[in-house]
Design a protein around this motif. Structure first.
Motif, mmCIF file in Angstrom:
data_model
loop_
_atom_site.group_PDB
_atom_site.id
_atom_site.type_symbol
_atom_site.label_atom_id
_atom_site.label_comp_id
_atom_site.label_asym_id
_atom_site.label_seq_id
_atom_site.Cartn_x
_atom_site.Cartn_y
_atom_site.Cartn_z
ATOM 1 N N ARG A 131 0.831 -1.077 -0.126
ATOM 2 C CA ARG A 131 -0.111 -0.060 -0.086
ATOM 3 C C ARG A 131 0.860 1.369 0.086
ATOM 4 N NH1 ARG A 131 -4.894 0.339 3.765
ATOM 5 N NH2 ARG A 131 -5.669 1.672 2.292
ATOM 6 N N GLN A 132 2.083 1.349 0.474
ATOM 7 C CA GLN A 132 2.864 2.402 0.495
ATOM 8 C C GLN A 132 3.514 2.415 -0.660
ATOM 9 O OE1 GLN A 132 5.390 1.498 3.792
ATOM 10 N NE2 GLN A 132 4.224 2.364 5.305
ATOM 11 N N THR B 269 -3.124 -12.674 -8.009
ATOM 12 C CA THR B 269 -3.731 -13.657 -8.951
ATOM 13 C C THR B 269 -4.565 -12.429 -10.176
ATOM 14 O OG1 THR B 269 -4.199 -15.594 -7.854
ATOM 15 C CG2 THR B 269 -5.421 -15.338 -9.499
ATOM 16 N N ARG B 270 -5.113 -11.505 -9.325
ATOM 17 C CA ARG B 270 -5.761 -10.583 -10.340
ATOM 18 C C ARG B 270 -4.918 -9.614 -10.891
ATOM 19 N NH1 ARG B 270 -11.226 -8.043 -7.434
ATOM 20 N NH2 ARG B 270 -11.242 -7.168 -9.788
ATOM 21 N N PRO C 54 -2.808 -5.835 -19.867
ATOM 22 C CA PRO C 54 -2.703 -4.825 -18.882
ATOM 23 C C PRO C 54 -4.398 -4.058 -18.657
ATOM 24 C CG PRO C 54 -1.837 -4.025 -20.859
ATOM 25 C CD PRO C 54 -1.947 -5.588 -20.950
ATOM 26 N N ALA C 55 -5.077 -4.278 -19.671
ATOM 27 C CA ALA C 55 -6.543 -3.934 -19.507
ATOM 28 C C ALA C 55 -7.194 -4.737 -18.257
ATOM 29 C CB ALA C 55 -7.356 -3.891 -21.025
ATOM 30 N N GLN C 56 -6.927 -6.073 -18.042
ATOM 31 C CA GLN C 56 -7.494 -6.715 -17.042
ATOM 32 C C GLN C 56 -6.934 -6.425 -15.641
ATOM 33 O OE1 GLN C 56 -10.251 -8.417 -18.041
ATOM 34 N NE2 GLN C 56 -9.743 -7.675 -19.849
ATOM 35 N N ARG C 57 -5.719 -5.687 -15.568
ATOM 36 C CA ARG C 57 -5.559 -5.619 -14.184
ATOM 37 C C ARG C 57 -6.247 -4.466 -13.660
ATOM 38 N NH1 ARG C 57 0.363 -4.731 -17.005
ATOM 39 N NH2 ARG C 57 0.611 -6.731 -17.891
ATOM 40 N N PRO C 58 -6.321 -4.654 -12.140
ATOM 41 C CA PRO C 58 -7.094 -3.443 -11.426
ATOM 42 C C PRO C 58 -6.055 -2.163 -11.351
ATOM 43 C CG PRO C 58 -5.872 -5.156 -9.861
ATOM 44 C CD PRO C 58 -5.972 -5.789 -11.289
ATOM 45 N N ASP C 59 -6.882 -1.012 -11.288
ATOM 46 C CA ASP C 59 -6.313 0.143 -11.538
ATOM 47 C C ASP C 59 -5.714 0.744 -9.984
ATOM 48 O OD1 ASP C 59 -8.439 0.994 -10.070
ATOM 49 O OD2 ASP C 59 -9.415 2.188 -11.681
ATOM 50 N N ALA D 82 -6.719 2.751 -7.778
ATOM 51 C CA ALA D 82 -7.736 2.777 -6.784
ATOM 52 C C ALA D 82 -8.303 1.268 -6.350
ATOM 53 C CB ALA D 82 -9.050 3.601 -7.290
ATOM 54 N N LEU D 83 -8.569 0.453 -7.291
ATOM 55 C CA LEU D 83 -9.188 -0.661 -6.822
ATOM 56 C C LEU D 83 -7.941 -1.719 -6.332
ATOM 57 C CD1 LEU D 83 -11.342 -3.017 -7.187
ATOM 58 C CD2 LEU D 83 -10.538 -3.366 -9.434
ATOM 59 N N LEU D 84 -6.699 -1.364 -6.765
ATOM 60 C CA LEU D 84 -5.648 -2.135 -6.029
ATOM 61 C C LEU D 84 -5.511 -1.703 -4.706
ATOM 62 C CD1 LEU D 84 -3.558 -4.448 -6.232
ATOM 63 C CD2 LEU D 84 -1.924 -2.372 -7.058
#
Length: 561
Positions: A120-121, A246-247, A253-258, A260-262
């Protein structure tokens, strides 16, 4: 004394872009870190005139990029010294008292709760950078420093890319970043986007929690191939972090969380980790205060094959901290060995600078989402050719009997006749011999070809075993970059290829070469003219090249260092 103000105390680390020093700011009576930006070897500047100026520009860019950020997890820049005599600049930055994540992993994997906090950091630093239009492009354990209080600091934005940049700092074919942590799309020659940095972060967190790198192989070349194509073993030590990895670690790259979601996923995982039993933490290795690790620093090439236990293969049961349940990778197949040749790219890590590893740009034959090339993933039958299709990895298949017979190609592709046969096959598939670039290996070839005459977009193609396959969209051709403009590859001096290769074998001083290939493109160091370059390299990272212009005249030679 630098600039009459900063007294050098001790060297903290050095590499391809210069040296980092611990220094005393006598005006403010505090210790700082000074990055001295200069080429490591005069021979580099001799072989590539203007390279020192590129380093100076990169240093200024790093300083300005960092100055735009205000985040507790981004190293703070204080000042930049630009001598009026035109000599190398100095970047004055915060001295981070602590060690790097790389140093910490020498003691073993980190407990999952610590990894989640770390994630997170670092994500906070990346989101701040991305909001300012900055991509880091080299997120890895050595570039994340840990303060004594445990807080993480992301450093070394020296190869960052940011919006509004008006010049390219690398020639066509350069791969920016560390192979173990670079995103697959960047390996394929794409510029990437914030999602590419998030892949690198995900790989860092995998290493930190699992205690090994899932795609690290015995050589740099094999590692790059694995990044492009190999499945990523499911995490076994990561607990609540596992589903997040896993996500995140998906090749599209379009399927990775952005960002904010990450961040939300990591926060939820923190809650799950807090509820789970926490294993005993592995004590961190003691370390002296550093600003940049001395080895392998952010600019230093990692020695082969396994420079650090965290990058090594899974350990045997009961040994070290590798997960005992993961199988040892199977021996590489002929298709994998061919792919290794295709991405055989560690060529100029020693010849130019360690931070800018020269790899011929191209496509591994995958579609960017984990697909493979060759015998798998929809390859054409033997004797068939593909014509352009409408999407990544697509294309219609027509039998050889439906068109003119393909020229016979036997043995290495690196002969005059065989290269011309390959070019003819690319023309049969695409309708043109006008290309953006072509890379020919002994076993297969890659080409980036405009989607139509005059188009500013191009598709990626591969030739393998007599078959041409369109592997997907390649990218956009910038009208402002002279070295990206297409040209007719059939007009290059292919009759001179045997003599060029013979001269290279004699003059490049690469002992026991294991890789030979040719790159044809508009080359920055030949005034953006079409240039044919023959490369040699071996398993010990010795590499060199000969470059010839369109008339066959040798215009540059860079022997192994």
């Amino acid at each position: 004394m630098v600039d009459g103000r900063f007294r050098l105390i001790s060297r903290l680390g050095s590499g391809g872009m210069g040296t980092v020093w611990r220094a005393r700011d006598i005006a403010l009576d505090r210790d700082v870190a000074l990055k001295e930006v200069r080429p490591p070897d005069p021979a580099v500047e001799d072989a590539n005139p203007g390279f020192a100026a590129q380093l100076r520009e990169r240093a200024v860019r790093e300083a300005r990029a960092l100055a735009r950020l205000s985040n507790p997890h981004v190293v703070t820049i204080h000042h930049i010294v630009e001598p009026q005599d035109g000599s190398h600049p100095w970047i004055v930055m915060e001295l981070v008292e602590g060690s790097s994540v790389y140093d910490r992993l020498a003691a073993g994997p980190m407990p999952v709760p610590e990894v989640l906090v770390l994630g997170r950091q670092v994500l906070s630093a990346l989101r701040a950078a991305h909001a300012a239009g900055i991509q880091h492009r080299d997120v890895k354990p050595a570039n994340v420093l840990l303060r004594h209080d445990g807080g993480a600091v992301l450093t070394d934005f020296g190869i960052a890319a940011f919006d509004g940049a008006t010049s390219r700092l690398t020639s066509t074919g350069d791969l920016i970043g560390s192979p173990e942590f670079i995103a697959p799309e960047r390996v394929r020659g794409e510029e990437g986007n914030p999602a590419s940095d998030l892949w690198s972060l995900g790989m860092l967190l995998y290493v930190a929690a699992e205690g090994h790198h899932p795609l690290r192989r015995a050589t740099g070349l094999a590692t790059v191939v694995a990044v492009l194509d190999d499945p990523i073993p499911a995490p076994v030590r990561s607990g609540a972090l596992g589903p997040v990895l896993t996500r995140l670690l998906v090749r599209d790259p379009a399927q990775r969380p952005d960002g904010a979601l990450l961040d939300r996923l990591l926060a939820e995982a923190e809650g799950g980790a807090a509820a789970a039993p926490v294993p005993a933490a592995v004590p961190a290795a003691p370390s002296a205060p550093v600003a940049v690790p001395a080895t392998p620093g952010p600019y230093a090439p990692a020695p082969a094959p396994y420079p650090h236990p965290a990058y090594g293969p899974p350990a045997a049961p009961g040994a070290g901290f590798g997960p005992p349940t993961l199988p040892t990778p199977a021996p590489s197949s002929p298709r994998k060995r061919a792919a290794g040749v295709a991405v055989g790219l560690a060529l100029a890590a020693a010849a130019v600078i360690a931070v800018v590893n020269l790899f011929p740009d191209g496509n591994d034959g995958g579609d960017g989402s984990g697909g493979t090339s060759g015998a798998k993933g929809g390859a054409s039958p033997t004797g068939a050719v593909r014509t352009p299709g409408q999407g990544p990895g697509t294309g219609t298949v027509s039998s050889a009997s439906a068109s003119a017979p393909a020229p016979a190609v036997r043995g290495s592709l690196l002969t005059t006749a065989n290269v011309r046969a390959v070019i003819a096959e690319f023309r049969r598939a695409s309708g043109t011999t006008t290309i953006k670039d072509l890379t020919v290996y002994e076993e297969y070839a890659l080409a980036n070809i405009p989607t139509r005459p005059g188009a500013k977009t191009y598709d990626a193609y591969e030739y393998r075993a007599g078959v041409v396959r369109k592997t997907g969209p390649g990218g956009t051709i910038s009208a402002d970059d002279a070295d990206e403009q297409p040209f007719d590859v059939s007009t290059m001096p292919w009759d001179s290829l045997p003599a060029l290769m013979k001269r290279g074998e004699r003059d490049l001083k690469v002992d026991d070469p294991t890789m030979r290939y040719v790159v044809v493109d508009r080359w920055t160091f030949n005034d953006d003219r079409p240039t044919l370059r023959f490369y040699l390299s071996n398993d010990y990272r010795a590499s060199g090249y000969l470059a010839a212009d369109a008339s066959g005249k040798v215009v540059s030679t860079l022997p192994a260092s």
